[in-house]
Design a protein around this motif. Structure first.
Motif, PDB file in Angstrom:
ATOM      1  N   PHE A   1       0.831  -1.346  -0.073  1.00 61.63           N
ATOM      2  CA  PHE A   1       0.014   0.038  -0.114  1.00 61.63           C
ATOM      3  C   PHE A   1       0.819   1.052  -0.022  1.00 61.63           C
ATOM      4  N   TYR A   2       0.688   2.128  -0.847  1.00 62.81           N
ATOM      5  CA  TYR A   2       1.492   3.390  -1.184  1.00 62.81           C
ATOM      6  C   TYR A   2       0.838   4.420  -0.291  1.00 62.81           C
ATOM      7  N   GLY A   3       1.500   5.087   0.661  1.00 63.37           N
ATOM      8  CA  GLY A   3       1.015   5.984   1.439  1.00 63.37           C
ATOM      9  C   GLY A   3       1.660   7.242   1.003  1.00 63.37           C
ATOM     10  N   LYS A   4       1.638   8.115   2.216  1.00 64.73           N
ATOM     11  CA  LYS A   4       2.306   9.684   1.961  1.00 64.73           C
ATOM     12  C   LYS A   4       3.771   9.572   1.762  1.00 64.73           C
ATOM     13  N   GLU A   5       4.105  10.807   1.263  1.00 67.32           N
ATOM     14  CA  GLU A   5       5.542  11.023   1.157  1.00 67.32           C
ATOM     15  C   GLU A   5       5.990  11.804   2.360  1.00 67.32           C
ATOM     16  N   ASP A   6       7.316  11.607   2.515  1.00 61.84           N
ATOM     17  CA  ASP A   6       7.931  12.368   3.722  1.00 61.84           C
ATOM     18  C   ASP A   6       8.057  13.897   3.088  1.00 61.84           C
ATOM     19  N   THR A   7       7.825  14.655   4.304  1.00 62.46           N
ATOM     20  CA  THR A   7       8.123  15.975   4.002  1.00 62.46           C
ATOM     21  C   THR A   7       9.554  16.592   4.279  1.00 62.46           C
ATOM     22  N   GLN A   8      10.190  15.791   5.439  1.00 64.13           N
ATOM     23  CA  GLN A   8      11.738  16.163   5.669  1.00 64.13           C
ATOM     24  C   GLN A   8      12.684  15.602   4.685  1.00 64.13           C
TER      25      GLN A   8
ATOM     26  N   PHE B   1       5.925   6.263   2.767  1.00 69.45           N
ATOM     27  CA  PHE B   1       5.409   5.438   3.814  1.00 69.45           C
ATOM     28  C   PHE B   1       4.617   4.275   3.269  1.00 69.45           C
ATOM     29  N   CYS B   2       4.982   3.223   3.291  1.00 62.55           N
ATOM     30  CA  CYS B   2       4.319   1.818   3.020  1.00 62.55           C
ATOM     31  C   CYS B   2       3.792   1.016   3.725  1.00 62.55           C
ATOM     32  N   LYS B   3       2.995   0.196   3.546  1.00 61.17           N
ATOM     33  CA  LYS B   3       2.530  -0.833   4.308  1.00 61.17           C
ATOM     34  C   LYS B   3       2.626  -2.255   3.341  1.00 61.17           C
TER      35      LYS B   3
ATOM     36  N   PRO C   1      11.945   3.828  -0.614  1.00 63.23           N
ATOM     37  CA  PRO C   1      12.503   4.895  -1.583  1.00 63.23           C
ATOM     38  C   PRO C   1      11.558   4.987  -2.893  1.00 63.23           C
ATOM     39  N   LYS C   2      11.077   6.168  -3.148  1.00 63.74           N
ATOM     40  CA  LYS C   2      10.011   6.112  -4.429  1.00 63.74           C
ATOM     41  C   LYS C   2      10.678   5.607  -5.529  1.00 63.74           C
ATOM     42  N   GLN C   3      11.996   5.542  -5.955  1.00 68.91           N
ATOM     43  CA  GLN C   3      12.464   5.051  -6.913  1.00 68.91           C
ATOM     44  C   GLN C   3      12.484   3.613  -7.073  1.00 68.91           C
ATOM     45  N   ILE C   4      12.151   2.857  -5.988  1.00 72.92           N
ATOM     46  CA  ILE C   4      12.063   1.345  -6.217  1.00 72.92           C
ATOM     47  C   ILE C   4      10.568   0.870  -6.300  1.00 72.92           C
ATOM     48  N   LEU C   5       9.612   1.733  -6.523  1.00 73.09           N
ATOM     49  CA  LEU C   5       8.271   1.587  -6.480  1.00 73.09           C
ATOM     50  C   LEU C   5       7.630   1.802  -7.609  1.00 73.09           C
ATOM     51  N   SER C   6       6.807   0.952  -8.259  1.00 69.77           N
ATOM     52  CA  SER C   6       5.591   1.471  -9.466  1.00 69.77           C
ATOM     53  C   SER C   6       4.704   2.539  -8.971  1.00 69.77           C
ATOM     54  N   SER C   7       4.387   3.300  -9.968  1.00 70.72           N
ATOM     55  CA  SER C   7       3.464   4.270  -9.640  1.00 70.72           C
ATOM     56  C   SER C   7       2.119   3.463  -8.998  1.00 70.72           C
ATOM     57  N   PRO C   8       1.632   4.009  -7.998  1.00 72.00           N
ATOM     58  CA  PRO C   8       0.559   3.698  -7.377  1.00 72.00           C
ATOM     59  C   PRO C   8      -0.822   3.332  -8.379  1.00 72.00           C
TER      60      PRO C   8
ATOM     61  N   VAL D   1      -5.210   2.992  -8.691  1.00 66.49           N
ATOM     62  CA  VAL D   1      -6.231   3.846  -8.090  1.00 66.49           C
ATOM     63  C   VAL D   1      -6.688   3.357  -6.703  1.00 66.49           C
ATOM     64  N   SER D   2      -6.218   2.170  -6.368  1.00 71.48           N
ATOM     65  CA  SER D   2      -6.440   1.448  -4.961  1.00 71.48           C
ATOM     66  C   SER D   2      -5.136   1.885  -4.044  1.00 71.48           C
ATOM     67  N   SER D   3      -4.180   2.687  -4.591  1.00 70.77           N
ATOM     68  CA  SER D   3      -3.126   2.927  -3.767  1.00 70.77           C
ATOM     69  C   SER D   3      -2.163   1.681  -3.590  1.00 70.77           C
ATOM     70  N   LYS D   4      -2.083   0.957  -4.513  1.00 69.61           N
ATOM     71  CA  LYS D   4      -1.265  -0.281  -4.289  1.00 69.61           C
ATOM     72  C   LYS D   4      -0.202  -0.117  -5.584  1.00 69.61           C
ATOM     73  N   ALA D   5       1.030  -0.654  -5.044  1.00 68.56           N
ATOM     74  CA  ALA D   5       2.352  -0.305  -6.019  1.00 68.56           C
ATOM     75  C   ALA D   5       3.074  -1.587  -5.890  1.00 68.56           C
ATOM     76  N   ILE D   6       3.876  -1.892  -6.847  1.00 75.41           N
ATOM     77  CA  ILE D   6       4.765  -3.081  -6.758  1.00 75.41           C
ATOM     78  C   ILE D   6       6.252  -2.835  -6.628  1.00 75.41           C
ATOM     79  N   VAL D   7       6.971  -3.322  -5.606  1.00 78.48           N
ATOM     80  CA  VAL D   7       8.167  -3.193  -5.309  1.00 78.48           C
ATOM     81  C   VAL D   7       9.134  -3.636  -6.521  1.00 78.48           C
ATOM     82  N   LEU D   8      10.180  -2.931  -6.777  1.00 75.47           N
ATOM     83  CA  LEU D   8      10.779  -3.234  -8.054  1.00 75.47           C
ATOM     84  C   LEU D   8      12.298  -3.754  -7.731  1.00 75.47           C
TER      85      LEU D   8
END
Length: 117
Positions: free
Chosen positions: A27-34, A40-42, A53-60, A62-69
């Motif tokens: 589950f693809y969550g919020k992006e860190d602001t710092q 933040f994923c589950k 890291p966003k770089q190792i995830l597919s784009s989420p 519509v159900s906020s799911k992504a694949i680890v690359l």
């Protein structure tokens, strides 16, 4: 590889980190602001949560799911000022390091001072 000295103590914030395998769905969550580009994923499998890291995830989708690359561990190092570390990878304000006891993990790059390349 680069050698660093720790210039500021760092305590791991996640003693039981998220560990992901290539192809795993999260589950693809919020992006860190710092530290931008950390998401933040589950894990759907383990139910563990953590920063990935966003770089190792597919784009989420519509159900906020992504694949680890690629395989990934969010293990953070607990280190003390003066320790020497070998830097293996830099990503989004963090450095993946190896300690003299062969422990591998992440530490914020601002806690490190480059000694040699």
């Amino acid at each position: 590889m680069q050698t660093y000295t720790v210039i500021k103590d760092y305590q791991s914030c996640y003693p039981d980190p998220i560990v992901l395998k290539k192809g795993e769905e999260i589950f693809y969550g919020k992006e860190d602001t710092q530290y931008p580009n950390w998401i933040f994923c589950k894990s759907i499998i383990s139910k563990k949560e953590g920063w990935v890291p966003k770089q190792i995830l597919s784009s989420p989708d519509v159900s906020s799911k992504a694949i680890v690359l690629q395989d990934y561990s969010a293990h953070e190092l607990t280190v003390n000022k003066g320790e020497l570390l070998v830097g293996l990878k830099h990503l989004n304000g963090w450095t993946y390091c190896k300690t003299k006891t062969e422990e591998h993990g992440w530490i914020p790059t601002e806690h490190l001072f480059l000694i040699s390349k």
